[in-house]
Motif scaffolding. Sequence first.
Motif, PDB file in Angstrom:
ATOM      1  N   LYS A   4       0.829  -1.209   0.000  1.00 44.69           N
ATOM      2  CA  LYS A   4       0.000   0.000   0.000  1.00 44.69           C
ATOM      3  C   LYS A   4       0.865   1.261   0.000  1.00 44.69           C
ATOM      4  O   LYS A   4       0.713   2.134  -0.865  1.00 44.69           O
ATOM      5  N   SER A   5       1.771   1.380   0.954  1.00 43.27           N
ATOM      6  CA  SER A   5       2.618   2.567   1.046  1.00 43.27           C
ATOM      7  C   SER A   5       3.589   2.652  -0.127  1.00 43.27           C
ATOM      8  O   SER A   5       3.853   3.743  -0.647  1.00 43.27           O
ATOM      9  N   SER A   6       4.122   1.509  -0.540  1.00 46.51           N
ATOM     10  CA  SER A   6       5.055   1.509  -1.671  1.00 46.51           C
ATOM     11  C   SER A   6       4.382   1.994  -2.940  1.00 46.51           C
ATOM     12  O   SER A   6       4.965   2.756  -3.728  1.00 46.51           O
ATOM     13  N   GLU A  17      -1.451   7.447   7.012  1.00 41.12           N
ATOM     14  CA  GLU A  17      -1.206   6.008   7.114  1.00 41.12           C
ATOM     15  C   GLU A  17      -1.816   5.444   8.390  1.00 41.12           C
ATOM     16  O   GLU A  17      -1.877   6.109   9.423  1.00 41.12           O
ATOM     17  N   ASP A  18      -2.248   4.184   8.279  1.00 42.58           N
ATOM     18  CA  ASP A  18      -2.815   3.464   9.419  1.00 42.58           C
ATOM     19  C   ASP A  18      -3.865   4.308  10.124  1.00 42.58           C
ATOM     20  O   ASP A  18      -3.797   4.565  11.330  1.00 42.58           O
ATOM     21  N   THR A  66      -4.483   4.731   4.395  1.00 39.31           N
ATOM     22  CA  THR A  66      -4.203   3.301   4.393  1.00 39.31           C
ATOM     23  C   THR A  66      -4.647   2.704   5.715  1.00 39.31           C
ATOM     24  O   THR A  66      -4.636   3.381   6.755  1.00 39.31           O
ATOM     25  N   LEU A 120       3.400  13.709   4.658  1.00 39.79           N
ATOM     26  CA  LEU A 120       3.156  12.690   5.676  1.00 39.79           C
ATOM     27  C   LEU A 120       2.526  13.343   6.896  1.00 39.79           C
ATOM     28  O   LEU A 120       3.114  14.242   7.508  1.00 39.79           O
ATOM     29  N   THR A 176       3.972   5.809  -2.904  1.00 43.70           N
ATOM     30  CA  THR A 176       5.247   6.455  -3.229  1.00 43.70           C
ATOM     31  C   THR A 176       5.510   6.421  -4.726  1.00 43.70           C
ATOM     32  O   THR A 176       5.924   7.420  -5.323  1.00 43.70           O
ATOM     33  N   LEU A 215      -0.923  12.040   2.829  1.00 47.15           N
ATOM     34  CA  LEU A 215      -0.963  10.628   3.190  1.00 47.15           C
ATOM     35  C   LEU A 215      -1.253  10.461   4.675  1.00 47.15           C
ATOM     36  O   LEU A 215      -0.517  10.964   5.533  1.00 47.15           O
TER      37      LEU A 215
END
Length: 423
Positions: free
Chosen positions: A237-239, A283-284, A331, A254, A242, A281
């Motif tokens: 997901k993160s890759s 994340e989590d 994500t 971020l 990017t 972004l």
Amino acid sequence: MTLTELVSSLSTNPYFGAGFGLFGIGASAAILRKGLQGALILFRRHLMITLEVPCRDKSYQWLLKWITVRGAKKTQHLSVETSFFQNDNGQVKTSYDFIPSIGKHLFQYKSNWIQVERTREQQTLDLHMGVPWESVTLTAFGNNKQIYCDILEEARQLALQETEGKTLMYTAMGSEWRIFGHPRRRRPTSSVLLDRGISERIISDCNDFIGNSLWYTHRGIPYRRGYLLYGPPGCGKSSFITALAGELEYGICLLNLSERGLTDDRLNHLLNVAPEQSIILLEDIDAAFVSRESTLQQKSAYDGLNRITFSGLLNCLDGVASTEARIVFMTTNYIDRLDPALIRPGRIDVKEYIGYCTQYQLEEMFKKFFGENKNTQAREFSNKICTSGQSVSPAQIQGYFMKHKSSSSELVISNCNSIWETN
């Protein structure tokens, strides 16, 4: 004594004559000094133009770099600025740039002499950065402001050249976004192997959003787009985000919602001042908030960790004060933990499941590591993994391939059961 005799006696008195002379000289000097000061003020006001750039302005670092490279290159009064850059082979090297130090410097630009004065207030700190307040003042003859517009534009272009072909990462510092780390080489989307069609769908949707701002305006639809990538950890997901930023030539902001001291007002401000052409972004996202139903049932350890509220986040994403022209990616590993209000249409427009490896991914990853002509062996490897009945993530497969990168493809296939033993 008559008046005539009095004047005559005073004029012949040496003490009176000397005092009057001194008074005349002093008065003349004072008048001349005032006249010169007034003339200097008029000269500065009408025949000189000054530009002050404070350290909080976005062009401050651009200007310092430009002055170093194009301007005061021959100055002997320097200060050092250490930076890092990444070669094409991925190696990170250290670079030392010498920039004009505190004080005055003189250089020529397009037949104009310009004085650069860099000042630092020792008693005043930039509260967001924790460093002394600085500013750069440029002074030139004339009253044409275009010369400063040209300098700032050249400084901006010079900064863009240094980051061309790279992805910038930003992090929130105070109420501003600052570049985090060194610019990274753009990662091609082909290097992140998702299941068939997922990558193409997201890229197509992003390009369609970026290229159709007028479509949103004419229909009165807020010009913003939200994406949610969910699935098990280690599945890319993160890759992929990017790599997507590199494909779109965007940066990545971020944002850690669990940061202490992050308030609703500061979050709203950060979303509104995010750099142009950047992906925000989160994340989590499930780790920052639990669903409201769960919160009613029990008080969790999340209470008191930060001052941002769930309603504050919703308003920032889709409220009256939410900004336009924005792409937000979230994500999560556990979509079932997210409140339905967070992922409803308008806040999240596209949801994509990024799951464990499919047969297509296994074959493509095998060929990427061991050769594009290994079709038969790639199929054999994928069949062996798929028939095992166990799920495997791309991160596990990559770790296994890295461990056996010098082994033969036959050995890799025969020992593939060790994937679950070593991960």
